[in-house]
Design a protein around this motif. Structure first.
Motif, PDB file in Angstrom:
ATOM      1  N   LEU A 164     -46.696  -8.150  -3.422  1.00 11.04           N
ATOM      2  CA  LEU A 164     -46.291  -7.630  -4.722  1.00 11.04           C
ATOM      3  C   LEU A 164     -46.913  -8.444  -5.850  1.00 11.04           C
ATOM      4  N   ALA A 165     -47.407  -7.750  -6.859  1.00  8.66           N
ATOM      5  CA  ALA A 165     -47.877  -8.404  -8.079  1.00  8.66           C
ATOM      6  C   ALA A 165     -46.696  -9.115  -8.748  1.00  8.66           C
ATOM      7  N   PRO A 166     -46.974 -10.072  -9.641  1.00  6.55           N
ATOM      8  CA  PRO A 166     -45.877 -10.801 -10.288  1.00  6.55           C
ATOM      9  C   PRO A 166     -44.842  -9.896 -10.946  1.00  6.55           C
ATOM     10  N   ASP A 167     -45.286  -8.765 -11.501  1.00  5.08           N
ATOM     11  CA  ASP A 167     -44.345  -7.833 -12.134  1.00  5.08           C
ATOM     12  C   ASP A 167     -44.023  -6.655 -11.220  1.00  5.08           C
ATOM     13  N   GLY A 168     -44.337  -6.776  -9.927  1.00  5.74           N
ATOM     14  CA  GLY A 168     -44.134  -5.682  -8.997  1.00  5.74           C
ATOM     15  C   GLY A 168     -42.678  -5.458  -8.647  1.00  5.74           C
ATOM     16  N   VAL A 169     -42.385  -4.279  -8.094  1.00  2.00           N
ATOM     17  CA  VAL A 169     -41.014  -3.911  -7.742  1.00  2.00           C
ATOM     18  C   VAL A 169     -40.936  -3.465  -6.290  1.00  2.00           C
ATOM     19  N   LEU A 170     -39.788  -3.715  -5.704  1.00  2.00           N
ATOM     20  CA  LEU A 170     -39.462  -3.208  -4.373  1.00  2.00           C
ATOM     21  C   LEU A 170     -38.467  -2.070  -4.542  1.00  2.00           C
ATOM     22  N   LEU A 171     -38.859  -0.884  -4.095  1.00  2.00           N
ATOM     23  CA  LEU A 171     -37.952   0.265  -4.075  1.00  2.00           C
ATOM     24  C   LEU A 171     -37.291   0.291  -2.703  1.00  2.00           C
ATOM     25  N   TRP A 172     -36.027  -0.075  -2.663  1.00  2.00           N
ATOM     26  CA  TRP A 172     -35.302  -0.189  -1.401  1.00  2.00           C
ATOM     27  C   TRP A 172     -34.347   0.996  -1.295  1.00  2.00           C
ATOM     28  N   ILE A 173     -34.638   1.906  -0.369  1.00  2.34           N
ATOM     29  CA  ILE A 173     -33.924   3.181  -0.303  1.00  2.34           C
ATOM     30  C   ILE A 173     -33.234   3.329   1.048  1.00  2.34           C
TER      31      ILE A 173
END
Length: 216
Positions: A164-173
């Motif tokens: 993940l990039a520093p500003d990246g997000v994990l979409l946990w579904i």
């Protein structure tokens, strides 16, 4: 390893007819998922082979017999879990690509990764970029993706944080919420990830979601 979570009110109702998996089998998988995320169990080649073969067998009938047919948790996450960074999305455990087109509306590029070759073959009409790969050793350089979409997926904390990039997000579904066989609540996901993370979470339809990002 610490987290701040914000719970949003439900806006997508839970319809009747929730497809509950067999309770005993689901609990076995949930325990495995929790132990793997927390580092109490290790992922190895034998386990990866077992999972790949299992989903290879299920692939042909997945859309008609195994899929929920609903995208409420992912749609809600994408609409209310932002702001979402601009950049490529890595869809891990992408399966037959049921959710790839929806992700493609929010990200300029979606790369589908799955252990199962047969699942990826079934996804040919939905996922233009498909890679057979192991989520414990992602075929991606450090800090290169804006988002990871993990839909009913095992958590590999170190690899998630690495790509993940520093500003990246994990979409946990979790499509079936706490009834799902791989359910892991947002606070446990955040606690397993290296460093400090913050999460927005909510229930939607039959399931639940969380969008996690590094704390500032």
């Amino acid at each position: 390893m610490t987290a701040v979570t914000t719970a949003l009110p439900r806006v997508w109702p839970s319809p009747d007819g929730k497809p509950l998996p067999p309770a005993e089998a689901a609990e076995v998988f949930r325990t495995f998922a929790r132990d793997l995320a927390a580092g109490r169990r290790h992922w190895d080649a034998e386990t990866a082979r077992f999972i790949a073969e299992l989903f290879d067998r299920l692939a042909a009938e997945w859309d008609t017999s195994q899929a929920t047919g609903r995208d409420d948790p992912l749609r809600d996450a994408l609409e209310r879990g932002g702001p979402l960074p601009n950049g490529p999305c890595l869809e891990v455990g992408s399966g037959t690509g049921l959710f790839t087109p929806l992700l493609g509306r929010f990200f300029p590029q979606v790369i589908s990764v799955d252990l199962s070759e047969q699942m990826l073959r079934q996804a040919a009409g939905r996922s233009p970029l498909r890679v057979r790969g192991d989520a414990s050793i992602l075929p991606v350089a450090d800090a290169r993706v804006a988002a990871i979409a993990a839909i009913d997926m095992l958590l590999f904390p170190a690899e998630t944080a690495r790509v993940l990039a520093p500003d990246g997000v994990l979409l946990w579904i979790n499509q079936l919420g706490e009834d799902g066989p791989l359910y892991l609540p947002a606070d446990e996901v955040a606690a397993a990830l290296p460093g400090q993370w913050q999460a927005i979470e909510a229930e939607a339809g039959w399931g639940s979601w969380a969008v996690l990002r590094r704390a500032c």
